[in-house]
Scaffold this motif. Structure first.
Motif, PDB file in Angstrom:
ATOM      1  N   ASN A 123      47.985  57.193  46.750  1.00 41.74           N
ATOM      2  CA  ASN A 123      47.451  56.531  45.563  1.00 41.74           C
ATOM      3  C   ASN A 123      47.140  55.066  45.871  1.00 41.74           C
ATOM      4  O   ASN A 123      47.814  54.159  45.390  1.00 41.74           O
ATOM      5  N   PRO A 124      46.105  54.806  46.690  1.00 42.01           N
ATOM      6  CA  PRO A 124      45.784  53.419  47.060  1.00 42.01           C
ATOM      7  C   PRO A 124      45.321  52.614  45.846  1.00 42.01           C
ATOM      8  O   PRO A 124      44.696  53.138  44.934  1.00 42.01           O
ATOM      9  N   VAL A 125      45.621  51.301  45.873  1.00 47.95           N
ATOM     10  CA  VAL A 125      45.305  50.427  44.748  1.00 47.95           C
ATOM     11  C   VAL A 125      44.209  49.441  45.148  1.00 47.95           C
ATOM     12  O   VAL A 125      44.392  48.652  46.065  1.00 47.95           O
ATOM     13  N   ASP A 126      43.080  49.509  44.457  1.00 45.94           N
ATOM     14  CA  ASP A 126      42.043  48.474  44.547  1.00 45.94           C
ATOM     15  C   ASP A 126      41.752  48.026  45.969  1.00 45.94           C
ATOM     16  O   ASP A 126      41.789  46.840  46.298  1.00 45.94           O
ATOM     17  N   GLY A 127      41.466  48.957  46.848  1.00 46.73           N
ATOM     18  CA  GLY A 127      41.189  48.617  48.239  1.00 46.73           C
ATOM     19  C   GLY A 127      39.785  48.065  48.430  1.00 46.73           C
ATOM     20  O   GLY A 127      38.862  48.355  47.672  1.00 46.73           O
ATOM     21  N   LEU A 128      39.629  47.236  49.458  1.00 51.40           N
ATOM     22  CA  LEU A 128      38.332  46.692  49.839  1.00 51.40           C
ATOM     23  C   LEU A 128      38.093  46.936  51.314  1.00 51.40           C
ATOM     24  O   LEU A 128      39.019  46.857  52.130  1.00 51.40           O
ATOM     25  N   GLN A 129      36.844  47.208  51.672  1.00 47.57           N
ATOM     26  CA  GLN A 129      36.500  47.456  53.059  1.00 47.57           C
ATOM     27  C   GLN A 129      36.314  46.143  53.816  1.00 47.57           C
ATOM     28  O   GLN A 129      35.875  45.140  53.265  1.00 47.57           O
ATOM     29  N   ALA A 130      36.651  46.166  55.122  1.00 49.43           N
ATOM     30  CA  ALA A 130      36.359  45.047  56.006  1.00 49.43           C
ATOM     31  C   ALA A 130      34.937  45.212  56.535  1.00 49.43           C
ATOM     32  O   ALA A 130      34.177  46.073  56.071  1.00 49.43           O
ATOM     33  N   ARG A 131      34.561  44.363  57.503  1.00 49.79           N
ATOM     34  CA  ARG A 131      33.231  44.525  58.111  1.00 49.79           C
ATOM     35  C   ARG A 131      33.045  45.940  58.634  1.00 49.79           C
ATOM     36  O   ARG A 131      32.002  46.554  58.464  1.00 49.79           O
ATOM     37  N   ASN A 132      34.079  46.423  59.325  1.00 52.95           N
ATOM     38  CA  ASN A 132      34.099  47.823  59.748  1.00 52.95           C
ATOM     39  C   ASN A 132      34.485  48.651  58.524  1.00 52.95           C
ATOM     40  O   ASN A 132      35.602  48.579  58.035  1.00 52.95           O
ATOM     41  N   SER A 133      33.551  49.440  58.020  1.00 53.31           N
ATOM     42  CA  SER A 133      33.781  50.157  56.767  1.00 53.31           C
ATOM     43  C   SER A 133      34.898  51.183  56.870  1.00 53.31           C
ATOM     44  O   SER A 133      35.376  51.684  55.845  1.00 53.31           O
ATOM     45  N   SER A 134      35.339  51.519  58.082  1.00 50.04           N
ATOM     46  CA  SER A 134      36.448  52.463  58.250  1.00 50.04           C
ATOM     47  C   SER A 134      37.803  51.793  58.030  1.00 50.04           C
ATOM     48  O   SER A 134      38.822  52.469  57.943  1.00 50.04           O
ATOM     49  N   ILE A 135      37.795  50.472  57.956  1.00 50.59           N
ATOM     50  CA  ILE A 135      39.040  49.723  57.751  1.00 50.59           C
ATOM     51  C   ILE A 135      39.099  49.251  56.306  1.00 50.59           C
ATOM     52  O   ILE A 135      38.166  48.609  55.822  1.00 50.59           O
ATOM     53  N   VAL A 136      40.196  49.604  55.619  1.00 53.27           N
ATOM     54  CA  VAL A 136      40.354  49.278  54.197  1.00 53.27           C
ATOM     55  C   VAL A 136      41.632  48.466  54.020  1.00 53.27           C
ATOM     56  O   VAL A 136      42.666  48.767  54.626  1.00 53.27           O
ATOM     57  N   LEU A 137      41.557  47.449  53.177  1.00 51.30           N
ATOM     58  CA  LEU A 137      42.700  46.599  52.882  1.00 51.30           C
ATOM     59  C   LEU A 137      43.144  46.833  51.445  1.00 51.30           C
ATOM     60  O   LEU A 137      42.323  46.813  50.526  1.00 51.30           O
ATOM     61  N   LEU A 189      46.925  33.955  48.393  1.00 48.13           N
ATOM     62  CA  LEU A 189      46.011  34.750  49.215  1.00 48.13           C
ATOM     63  C   LEU A 189      45.711  36.033  48.465  1.00 48.13           C
ATOM     64  O   LEU A 189      46.628  36.745  48.049  1.00 48.13           O
ATOM     65  N   SER A 190      44.438  36.315  48.267  1.00 47.63           N
ATOM     66  CA  SER A 190      44.074  37.511  47.509  1.00 47.63           C
ATOM     67  C   SER A 190      42.893  38.192  48.162  1.00 47.63           C
ATOM     68  O   SER A 190      42.168  37.603  48.977  1.00 47.63           O
ATOM     69  N   LEU A 191      42.726  39.454  47.813  1.00 49.16           N
ATOM     70  CA  LEU A 191      41.501  40.147  48.169  1.00 49.16           C
ATOM     71  C   LEU A 191      40.379  39.623  47.280  1.00 49.16           C
ATOM     72  O   LEU A 191      40.626  39.006  46.239  1.00 49.16           O
ATOM     73  N   ASN A 192      39.149  39.860  47.678  1.00 47.93           N
ATOM     74  CA  ASN A 192      38.025  39.319  46.919  1.00 47.93           C
ATOM     75  C   ASN A 192      37.856  39.963  45.552  1.00 47.93           C
ATOM     76  O   ASN A 192      37.023  39.527  44.758  1.00 47.93           O
ATOM     77  N   ASN A 193      38.632  41.021  45.287  1.00 45.99           N
ATOM     78  CA  ASN A 193      38.614  41.607  43.940  1.00 45.99           C
ATOM     79  C   ASN A 193      39.679  40.987  43.030  1.00 45.99           C
ATOM     80  O   ASN A 193      39.897  41.448  41.910  1.00 45.99           O
ATOM     81  N   GLY A 194      40.376  39.960  43.524  1.00 51.85           N
ATOM     82  CA  GLY A 194      41.360  39.250  42.707  1.00 51.85           C
ATOM     83  C   GLY A 194      42.789  39.708  42.868  1.00 51.85           C
ATOM     84  O   GLY A 194      43.697  39.058  42.338  1.00 51.85           O
ATOM     85  N   TYR A 243      37.003  39.254  56.793  1.00 51.46           N
ATOM     86  CA  TYR A 243      37.777  40.147  55.941  1.00 51.46           C
ATOM     87  C   TYR A 243      37.583  39.730  54.484  1.00 51.46           C
ATOM     88  O   TYR A 243      37.254  38.580  54.204  1.00 51.46           O
ATOM     89  N   PRO A 244      37.799  40.657  53.538  1.00 46.69           N
ATOM     90  CA  PRO A 244      37.625  40.302  52.113  1.00 46.69           C
ATOM     91  C   PRO A 244      38.795  39.493  51.578  1.00 46.69           C
ATOM     92  O   PRO A 244      39.495  39.909  50.655  1.00 46.69           O
ATOM     93  N   PHE A 245      39.032  38.333  52.190  1.00 50.68           N
ATOM     94  CA  PHE A 245      40.152  37.471  51.826  1.00 50.68           C
ATOM     95  C   PHE A 245      39.644  36.209  51.124  1.00 50.68           C
ATOM     96  O   PHE A 245      38.608  35.651  51.488  1.00 50.68           O
ATOM     97  N   THR A 246      40.421  35.763  50.146  1.00 51.15           N
ATOM     98  CA  THR A 246      40.191  34.466  49.509  1.00 51.15           C
ATOM     99  C   THR A 246      41.508  33.714  49.452  1.00 51.15           C
ATOM    100  O   THR A 246      42.535  34.281  49.052  1.00 51.15           O
ATOM    101  N   VAL A 247      41.501  32.462  49.876  1.00 50.31           N
ATOM    102  CA  VAL A 247      42.683  31.604  49.783  1.00 50.31           C
ATOM    103  C   VAL A 247      42.402  30.517  48.757  1.00 50.31           C
ATOM    104  O   VAL A 247      41.350  29.863  48.802  1.00 50.31           O
ATOM    105  N   ARG A 248      43.329  30.342  47.826  1.00 46.16           N
ATOM    106  CA  ARG A 248      43.223  29.276  46.833  1.00 46.16           C
ATOM    107  C   ARG A 248      44.490  28.428  46.882  1.00 46.16           C
ATOM    108  O   ARG A 248      45.596  28.951  46.867  1.00 46.16           O
ATOM    109  N   ILE A 249      44.290  27.121  46.939  1.00 45.22           N
ATOM    110  CA  ILE A 249      45.408  26.180  46.869  1.00 45.22           C
ATOM    111  C   ILE A 249      45.247  25.349  45.598  1.00 45.22           C
ATOM    112  O   ILE A 249      44.180  24.761  45.371  1.00 45.22           O
ATOM    113  N   HIS A 250      46.272  25.329  44.775  1.00 45.01           N
ATOM    114  CA  HIS A 250      46.275  24.561  43.530  1.00 45.01           C
ATOM    115  C   HIS A 250      47.182  23.342  43.701  1.00 45.01           C
ATOM    116  O   HIS A 250      48.358  23.475  44.054  1.00 45.01           O
TER     117      HIS A 250
END
Length: 542
Positions: free
Chosen positions: A120-134, A183-188, A215-222
């Motif tokens: 039951n994967p949750v909100d996965g996103l693909q990397a550049r290589n579409s076979s790799i999911v985060l 640190l979050s995936l690009n889907n939040g 990779y579908p990574f976003t870093v936010r510093i507040h």
């Protein structure tokens, strides 16, 4: 001549007048510089955090790929041993799960977490290589990351990456209690975070955001606006001196009519041709034996008054003006001339020269560099080319072919600033380099917390698997040296051991060091005692 001198006097008078006008507005200049510096500093923290996340993900991808290539996804006894070994040797990987035809295998303590992710994967996103999911996960109540690789319709593997260790030292102490890093995936979906004890959601903060290109990574510093404004707000003598220098420089440029880029480029070319830009040599030491194994050759531009133009100023100008090859040629010839007697005395010493990826991947570079070494009468076996991380290596296969041509000629290749630039570890391990250089950024944090060694261990482990030697840069304390030795780094350089030296001082330092080693051996001390003696001389503060 009198006309030329008169012009110089007029320029000097105008420079003084304009400098006075600029200094009248020094407070405004200070505020602008301080604001820019503060924003760039926090933005750099975000970039560094992103680099850590990319390195950990690279390492997980490499591990999964190795297991699949060796057939260790079938739950056999051999496969289970390989899984256990992969987890044990990986600082950031907590568990690995393999799946083939519905059969799931894992040897670590978090198999249930990865099993739930599998079914039951949750909100996965693909990397550049579409076979790799985060996928985002929860590990003992904290955010974590699952890196899954779907090799074919029936076979996959997933690594559980503990992202918590990436955030303990991101923020400086002055911001740590009131700031936050996420640190979050690009889907939040959050996959790692740090929040200070006084951090408040919805408070008056400024956000700094950076996204990964791989990779579908976003870093936010507040950071609270109040703290950001207060940071470095006080004016000190060094700041005032910098403001005065800036005023003088700007006044001089205006007095000269704002020199055109072509004139700046010509000045750089002239400085190189006249030999004004010279090599300095920073020693590199083998940790186990204490031997000085070589030098990194660094460009320096001394001025008539004894000061130096900062490399951070003139090296980008050289690259922008298309003089990189001329700089390399100048440093090679001057090194061969100035250090020739030492090279004859100690032929095993290596000399490392910096080159950009665009230089190395040029089709003619290998032959041109081989001819350069022949003209300089410098043996290729004592030369290392350090490929800097300032540019992205677009075509790794092409780069490997060019590097192979250099290796055939006898030149060693090093990857400089590993993990902090544009090129990920997956690209780096495909280049076939002989040396991996760990950036000062990772060395600085190694003594603050045991978890800081995770990144360094990861780099060392990867280098070992690909037959690469590991050199750590920027060693500034004995504690750092000791920690790097325990982790298994092969060699070190840095101000704690020696600053970059001119040719005469470098040769004297080599002779002094050899005398220490000889005395240690004659006294019957263990080989490692020589390394322990290295910092006993006057250590140099950064």
């Amino acid at each position: 001549m009198s006309k030329y001198i008169s012009r110089r006097v007029r320029i000097l008078i105008l420079t003084v007048i304009l400098a006075g006008l600029f200094l009248a507005a020094a407070d405004f200049v200070h505020r602008q510089i301080a604001t820019t510096f503060k924003h760039q500093s926090v933005a750099a923290l975000a970039e560094s955090t992103l680099a850590r996340a990319e390195i950990a993900t690279d390492y997980a991808v490499i591990r999964l790929g190795e297991l699949y290539e060796k057939g260790h996804v079938d739950c056999s006894t051999e496969a289970m041993v390989a899984l256990n070994d992969a987890v044990f040797r990986s600082g950031s990987i907590t568990d690995i799960l393999t799946a083939r035809n519905g059969s799931l295998c894992s040897v670590a303590t978090h198999s249930q977490t990865l099993t739930r992710n599998y079914f039951n994967p949750v909100d996965g996103l693909q990397a550049r290589n579409s076979s790799i999911v985060l996928n985002p996960l929860r590990l003992d109540g904290t955010p974590a990351l699952a890196v899954s690789w779907f090799f074919d319709e029936t076979t996959s593997a997933a690594a559980l990456v503990n992202t918590e260790a990436m955030f303990f030292d991101v923020l400086p102490p002055v911001l740590r209690e009131n700031g936050a890093v996420r640190l979050s995936l690009n889907n939040g979906r959050t996959i790692g975070k740090f929040e200070g004890t006084r951090w408040e959601i919805g408070g008056a903060t400024e956000m700094f955001e950076v996204r990964s290109q791989r990779y579908p990574f976003t870093v936010r510093i507040h950071v609270p606006i109040v703290l950001l404004e207060a940071l470095n707000a006080q004016r000190n003598p060094a700041t005032l001196a910098a403001e005065s220098l800036l005023a003088i420089v700007l006044a001089y440029l205006i007095a000269r009519g704002l020199m055109s880029p072509s004139n700046i480029s010509s000045r750089i070319g002239s400085a190189l041709s006249r030999g004004e830009i010279v090599p300095h040599f920073q020693p590199i030491y083998d940790i186990e034996s204490g031997e000085m194994t070589g030098f990194e050759v660094l460009a320096r531009w001394p001025q008539p008054d004894g000061s130096f133009v900062s490399p951070s100023v003139f090296v980008p100008m050289i690259e922008a003006g298309g003089h990189s090859d001329l700089l390399l040629e100048t440093l090679v010839f001057q090194t061969a001339e100035a250090m020739g007697d030492l090279i004859e005395e100690a032929p095993n010493l290596t000399f490392s020269f910096n080159a950009s990826p665009s230089q190395v991947v040029d089709e003619a570079f290998a032959n041109r560099f081989a001819n350069l070494l022949r003209r300089a009468r410098l043996e290729p076996s004592c030369v290392v080319i350090e490929i800097t991380e300032r540019e992205e290596i677009g075509d790794v296969r092409k780069a490997r072919r060019r590097i192979e041509a250099l290796r055939v000629n006898g030149v060693l290749i090093a990857i400089d600033d590993a993990g902090t630039g544009h090129n990920g570890l997956v690209a780096i391990q495909g280049l076939g380099a002989a040396i991996l250089k760990i950036d000062k950024f990772f060395v600085d944090g190694i003594e603050l917390d045991p978890r800081a060694g995770t990144m360094v261990r990861m780099l060392v482990s990867m280098a070992r698997e690909y037959g690469m030697k590991v050199v750590a840069e920027g060693v500034e304390t004995g504690e750092q040296l000791s920690a790097l030795s325990k982790i298994g780094v092969d060699a070190v350089q840095g101000y704690f051991l020696s600053r970059p030296l001119d040719a005469d001082a470098a040769k004297s330092e080599y002779a002094r060091h050899q005398a220490i080693l000889l005395g240690t051996r004659m006294s019957g001390s263990e080989p490692g005692a020589a390394q322990a003696d290295m910092p006993e001389r006057e250590a140099i503060s950064a």
